[in-house]
Write a protein that holds these residues in place. Structure first.
Motif, PDB file in Angstrom:
ATOM      1  N   PRO A  90      -4.060  -5.268 -16.987  1.00 20.97           N
ATOM      2  CA  PRO A  90      -5.128  -4.554 -16.262  1.00 20.97           C
ATOM      3  C   PRO A  90      -4.673  -3.223 -15.688  1.00 20.97           C
ATOM      4  CG  PRO A  90      -5.032  -6.856 -15.586  1.00 20.97           C
ATOM      5  CD  PRO A  90      -3.809  -6.590 -16.397  1.00 20.97           C
ATOM      6  N   LEU A  91      -3.406  -3.134 -15.290  1.00 17.58           N
ATOM      7  CA  LEU A  91      -2.874  -1.884 -14.737  1.00 17.58           C
ATOM      8  C   LEU A  91      -2.893  -0.780 -15.788  1.00 17.58           C
ATOM      9  CD1 LEU A  91      -1.415  -0.195 -12.596  1.00 17.58           C
ATOM     10  CD2 LEU A  91       0.734  -1.234 -13.368  1.00 17.58           C
ATOM     11  N   ALA A 182     -10.643   0.859  -8.353  1.00 19.18           N
ATOM     12  CA  ALA A 182     -11.058   1.164  -6.980  1.00 19.18           C
ATOM     13  C   ALA A 182      -9.941   1.880  -6.229  1.00 19.18           C
ATOM     14  CB  ALA A 182     -11.442  -0.125  -6.262  1.00 19.18           C
ATOM     15  N   ALA A 183      -8.692   1.437  -6.453  1.00 16.27           N
ATOM     16  CA  ALA A 183      -7.557   2.093  -5.794  1.00 16.27           C
ATOM     17  C   ALA A 183      -7.335   3.501  -6.352  1.00 16.27           C
ATOM     18  CB  ALA A 183      -6.296   1.251  -5.982  1.00 16.27           C
ATOM     19  N   LEU A 184      -7.579   3.674  -7.644  1.00 12.60           N
ATOM     20  CA  LEU A 184      -7.381   4.990  -8.264  1.00 12.60           C
ATOM     21  C   LEU A 184      -8.363   6.032  -7.729  1.00 12.60           C
ATOM     22  CD1 LEU A 184      -6.713   3.877 -11.949  1.00 12.60           C
ATOM     23  CD2 LEU A 184      -5.125   5.146 -10.503  1.00 12.60           C
ATOM     24  N   THR A 185      -9.580   5.593  -7.442  1.00 11.46           N
ATOM     25  CA  THR A 185     -10.572   6.541  -6.927  1.00 11.46           C
ATOM     26  C   THR A 185     -10.209   7.048  -5.531  1.00 11.46           C
ATOM     27  OG1 THR A 185     -11.913   4.703  -6.073  1.00 11.46           O
ATOM     28  CG2 THR A 185     -12.444   5.525  -8.270  1.00 11.46           C
ATOM     29  N   GLY A 186      -9.312   6.341  -4.849  1.00 12.12           N
ATOM     30  CA  GLY A 186      -8.909   6.753  -3.510  1.00 12.12           C
ATOM     31  C   GLY A 186      -7.746   7.735  -3.484  1.00 12.12           C
ATOM     32  N   ILE A 187      -7.205   8.065  -4.662  1.00 11.59           N
ATOM     33  CA  ILE A 187      -6.083   9.011  -4.712  1.00 11.59           C
ATOM     34  C   ILE A 187      -6.610  10.432  -4.460  1.00 11.59           C
ATOM     35  CG2 ILE A 187      -4.243   9.965  -6.148  1.00 11.59           C
ATOM     36  CD1 ILE A 187      -4.190   7.365  -7.700  1.00 11.59           C
ATOM     37  N   LEU A 214      -0.535   3.513  -6.511  1.00 12.33           N
ATOM     38  CA  LEU A 214      -0.987   2.142  -6.766  1.00 12.33           C
ATOM     39  C   LEU A 214       0.015   1.085  -6.290  1.00 12.33           C
ATOM     40  CD1 LEU A 214      -2.488   2.401 -10.371  1.00 12.33           C
ATOM     41  CD2 LEU A 214      -3.740   2.148  -8.228  1.00 12.33           C
ATOM     42  N   LYS A 215       1.146   1.526  -5.786  1.00 13.10           N
ATOM     43  CA  LYS A 215       2.209   0.594  -5.404  1.00 13.10           C
ATOM     44  C   LYS A 215       1.745  -0.494  -4.437  1.00 13.10           C
ATOM     45  CE  LYS A 215       6.840   0.477  -3.363  1.00 13.10           C
ATOM     46  NZ  LYS A 215       7.931   1.281  -2.751  1.00 13.10           N
ATOM     47  N   PRO A 216       1.032  -0.177  -3.337  1.00 10.39           N
ATOM     48  CA  PRO A 216       0.584  -1.257  -2.433  1.00 10.39           C
ATOM     49  C   PRO A 216      -0.316  -2.268  -3.120  1.00 10.39           C
ATOM     50  CG  PRO A 216       0.359   0.899  -1.375  1.00 10.39           C
ATOM     51  CD  PRO A 216       0.656   1.153  -2.816  1.00 10.39           C
ATOM     52  N   THR A 217      -1.212  -1.791  -3.992  1.00 16.05           N
ATOM     53  CA  THR A 217      -2.114  -2.694  -4.713  1.00 16.05           C
ATOM     54  C   THR A 217      -1.334  -3.571  -5.679  1.00 16.05           C
ATOM     55  OG1 THR A 217      -3.860  -1.017  -4.595  1.00 16.05           O
ATOM     56  CG2 THR A 217      -4.166  -2.803  -6.166  1.00 16.05           C
ATOM     57  N   LEU A 294      12.720  -5.490  -0.149  1.00  8.06           N
ATOM     58  CA  LEU A 294      13.123  -4.609  -1.245  1.00  8.06           C
ATOM     59  C   LEU A 294      12.225  -3.386  -1.397  1.00  8.06           C
ATOM     60  CD1 LEU A 294      13.977  -7.344  -3.931  1.00  8.06           C
ATOM     61  CD2 LEU A 294      15.544  -6.157  -2.385  1.00  8.06           C
ATOM     62  N   ALA A 295      10.912  -3.588  -1.200  1.00  6.12           N
ATOM     63  CA  ALA A 295       9.968  -2.474  -1.444  1.00  6.12           C
ATOM     64  C   ALA A 295       9.238  -2.016  -0.194  1.00  6.12           C
ATOM     65  CB  ALA A 295       8.944  -2.903  -2.502  1.00  6.12           C
ATOM     66  N   ASP A 296       9.520  -2.660   0.939  1.00  2.00           N
ATOM     67  CA  ASP A 296       8.861  -2.321   2.203  1.00  2.00           C
ATOM     68  C   ASP A 296       7.337  -2.428   2.087  1.00  2.00           C
ATOM     69  OD1 ASP A 296       8.954  -1.674   4.887  1.00  2.00           O
ATOM     70  OD2 ASP A 296       8.698   0.470   4.529  1.00  2.00           O
ATOM     71  N   GLN A 297       6.869  -3.398   1.285  1.00  3.25           N
ATOM     72  CA  GLN A 297       5.454  -3.674   1.127  1.00  3.25           C
ATOM     73  C   GLN A 297       5.245  -5.177   1.267  1.00  3.25           C
ATOM     74  OE1 GLN A 297       2.955  -1.494   0.620  1.00  3.25           O
ATOM     75  NE2 GLN A 297       4.202   0.344   0.411  1.00  3.25           N
ATOM     76  N   SER A 298       4.209  -5.586   1.999  1.00  3.33           N
ATOM     77  CA  SER A 298       3.936  -7.007   2.154  1.00  3.33           C
ATOM     78  C   SER A 298       2.478  -7.202   2.507  1.00  3.33           C
ATOM     79  CB  SER A 298       4.828  -7.623   3.239  1.00  3.33           C
ATOM     80  OG  SER A 298       4.505  -7.074   4.504  1.00  3.33           O
ATOM     81  N   ILE A 299       2.034  -8.461   2.465  1.00  3.30           N
ATOM     82  CA  ILE A 299       0.650  -8.778   2.820  1.00  3.30           C
ATOM     83  C   ILE A 299       0.572  -9.487   4.173  1.00  3.30           C
ATOM     84  CG2 ILE A 299      -0.132  -8.894   0.445  1.00  3.30           C
ATOM     85  CD1 ILE A 299       0.074 -11.916   0.571  1.00  3.30           C
ATOM     86  N   ILE A 300       1.726  -9.783   4.754  1.00  9.60           N
ATOM     87  CA  ILE A 300       1.763 -10.437   6.066  1.00  9.60           C
ATOM     88  C   ILE A 300       2.567  -9.571   7.018  1.00  9.60           C
ATOM     89  CG2 ILE A 300       2.423 -12.497   7.348  1.00  9.60           C
ATOM     90  CD1 ILE A 300       2.190 -14.090   4.791  1.00  9.60           C
TER      91      ILE A 300
END
Length: 300
Positions: A90-91, A182-187, A214-217, A294-300
């Protein structure tokens, strides 16, 4: 702002939350009471409260079954391969759609790509047998007409595995592009304009602007998918699978169906379901922890 004043001002928003909260309470948290079945010798006529407590005996029985470990292996294998092939599809598809400049062609392409998501797996199973069937499949009819041997897409376990993954990508890739689009339209478009001034080509802009944006998504969806590694849908392996490829197609969901619905061993089926839930939670928390480190990204 005073809490009472805040509630009075935004009470409509809280009213809107009543239905979704009620849904989760009734259909998500309410059924958790049934977990008790895993620790009881459940009798359908006596009910949950009337059934006898057996402690961890059912867990010992399940963990002693060879079929349990075979289905666990197959579940992890199929989900890992799905993560390897179905997750990035999908990406890449969303980026290609985003880069299209012809609006009408983009809309037609999106519609065609979304359609498989809305088709029942029963219908997809029929399509799979019509296309990949060994005796009467469209592909094998063409292959045999050229004088070659039929390809056992659905009867050889290795060929079935490839077919399973292809069908999965086809069914899910189009619908999965929605979140990425949806994430791409926000760039910020100014980033692309600045890149054009610097002489960056299309691939360079994708690598330096699109993918980092798109990294956070990507990380969020990856964590969710890793959490589902131990869980697997029932329809796809059950409908596409058959006895000839059971070494690969027999997964935890079909195992639960056999021992729970067909054999009436509800206690053992509940044990497997509870096992999946606990391990899935561990996977989600573990993936979230690694992603944060590792990536400084999380959902919590």
């Amino acid at each position: 702002m005073n809490t009472r004043v805040y509630l009075r001002r935004y009470w409509q928003l809280y009213m809107l939350l009543i239905l979704p909260v009620a849904y989760f309470l009734v259909f998500k948290y309410g059924p958790m009471y049934g977990i008790i079945i895993a620790f009881k010798d459940f009798n359908f006529f006596q009910g949950i409260n009337g059934s006898e407590w057996i402690g961890l005996d059912a867990f010992k029985e399940v963990f002693a079954m060879s079929d349990f470990y075979k289905t666990l292996r197959n579940t992890l294998m199929l989900n890992f391969l799905d993560l390897l092939f179905s997750f990035p599809a999908p990406l890449f598809l969303a980026i290609m759609l985003y880069e299209l400049k012809t609006v009408w062609f983009k809309k037609i392409s999106q519609t065609i790509l979304y359609i498989p998501h809305f088709i029942s797996w029963v219908i997809i199973g029929g399509i799979v047998y019509q296309v990949f069937g060994t005796q009467s499949g469209m592909i094998n009819n063409f292959v045999t007409s050229l004088g070659f041997e039929a390809i056992p897409f659905l009867t050889d376990k290795n060929d079935w595995l490839i077919t399973y993954l292809i069908v999965g990508v086809w069914q899910s890739a189009g619908w999965g592009t929605i979140i990425y689009l949806a994430a791409l339209t926000g760039i910020n478009r100014e980033l692309f304009e600045a890149a054009d001034v610097d002489g960056a080509g299309r691939l360079r802009k994708i690598w330096s602007i699109t993918l980092p944006s798109l990294k956070p998504t990507i990380v969020t969806l990856l964590i969710i998918n890793v959490g589902n590694m131990i869980a697997i849908g029932f329809e796809r392996p059950y409908i596409i699978g058959n006895t000839a490829v059971r070494d690969y197609s027999d997964v935890l969901s079909t195992f639960v169906y056999r021992i729970g619905i067909e054999s009436g061993q509800y206690t053992l089926a509940t044990v497997v379901g509870l096992f999946q839930a606990v391990v899935g939670l561990v996977f989600v928390l573990g993936a979230n922890y690694l992603s944060k480190k590792l990536a400084d990204q999380s959902i919590i």
